[in-house]
Design an enzyme around this catalytic site. Sequence first.
Site, PDB file in Angstrom:
ATOM      1  CE  LYS A 259      -1.527   2.176   3.519  1.00 16.11           C
ATOM      2  NZ  LYS A 259      -2.143   2.612   4.780  1.00 16.11           N
ATOM      3  CG  ASP A 277      -7.276   3.632   2.194  1.00 16.58           C
ATOM      4  OD1 ASP A 277      -8.156   3.130   1.463  1.00 16.58           O
ATOM      5  OD2 ASP A 277      -7.279   4.831   2.535  1.00 16.58           O
TER       6      ASP A 277
END
Length: 391
Positions: A259, A277
Amino acid sequence: MSAERDSAVGEQGSDGGRKTAGAARTAAAGTGASASAAKKAAPAEKAAARKPAAAKKAAAKETPGATKPAAKKAPAARKTSAAKKAAPAKKASSAKSSAPLRKAPAPRKQVVAPKKATASVPAAPAKTVAAHPQGESRTALVRRARRINRELAEVYPYAHPELDFENPFQLVVATVLSAQTTDLRVNQTTPALFAKYPTPEDLAAANPEEVEEILRPTGFFRAKTKSVIGLSKALVEQFGGEVPGRLEDLVKLPGVGRKTAFVVLGNAFGRPGITVDTHFQRLVRRWRWTDETDPDKIEAAVGALFPKSDWTDLSHHVIWHGRRICHARKPACGACPIAPLCPAYGEGETDPEKARKLLKYEKAGQPGQRLKPPQAYLDAGGRAAPPLGAG
């Protein structure tokens, strides 16, 4: 005198030429008329006799029962059979026209989600989900997903990374610090950190206790201090103090996962990546883009629905929508611009007035998360966030 009277009657009689010829012969014999006069009358008598015969032949030709009956009866027979075949069709058409018209059944009422609503325009509430993707084909899913992204691009044309940064080093540090907290809190904290430690070399040689004190407002400050000091040392030792621009290198840094790596690659290096997320995970499952729960599997499933060039902006659109409208606990369904495309419509508040009160940041007329946002955001009516400790 008597001969003239009989002749006139004979021409008008129904016997035609025969009576006229007999009367002429009797008159000639009784009166002693000359033979020459009789001869002169004979041709006229013969002509008169021929006229009835010719008239009979003409009448015979016109009579249906006369000569050549088979040739003339055949067409009549064909016409009769054709007429018989046509008769049922005529009867059927006449029956249809005479039959009473049946009323079509009334269409079933379908309750759908409101048409494209916006945060500023109230939308009519709906009781059921508009688009139910149960049994949705792969092609239909791709079209719906891409349409949602296009709609969000119109709602958030100024979408951008909501972390303040000036270079790749500041972005990677800020992204690591954003775990388990808001971008707003990170943006309020990093100015003091980067003012004291502007380079990887400075942060690698920092006193952990001093760094912890600066990072305390972000939560989990001890673990985060260890991560940012560790990644700074790795940058100095392995990459000459420069942030690498490859995924396989970034994920080797302490505290950096896929991420974080995609945030850095997409926003600091312009290389497409999907940022999975907590907001992204929640929304793509609500939209039924995927049922996966593992971030890596979500990334792969969603990435397959879009061209690679859309990945970075797609991440911004989804995350911005999750922070402003499609919240975890109380999504503002009544103010959602993509309600007609959302299978989860109705999970949140559908009343437009009540939903509008749930909006956040610039959609609610409030400051955003960045202290130094892009000019495009400010031009669109956004406001900068206050610094740490201000109000």
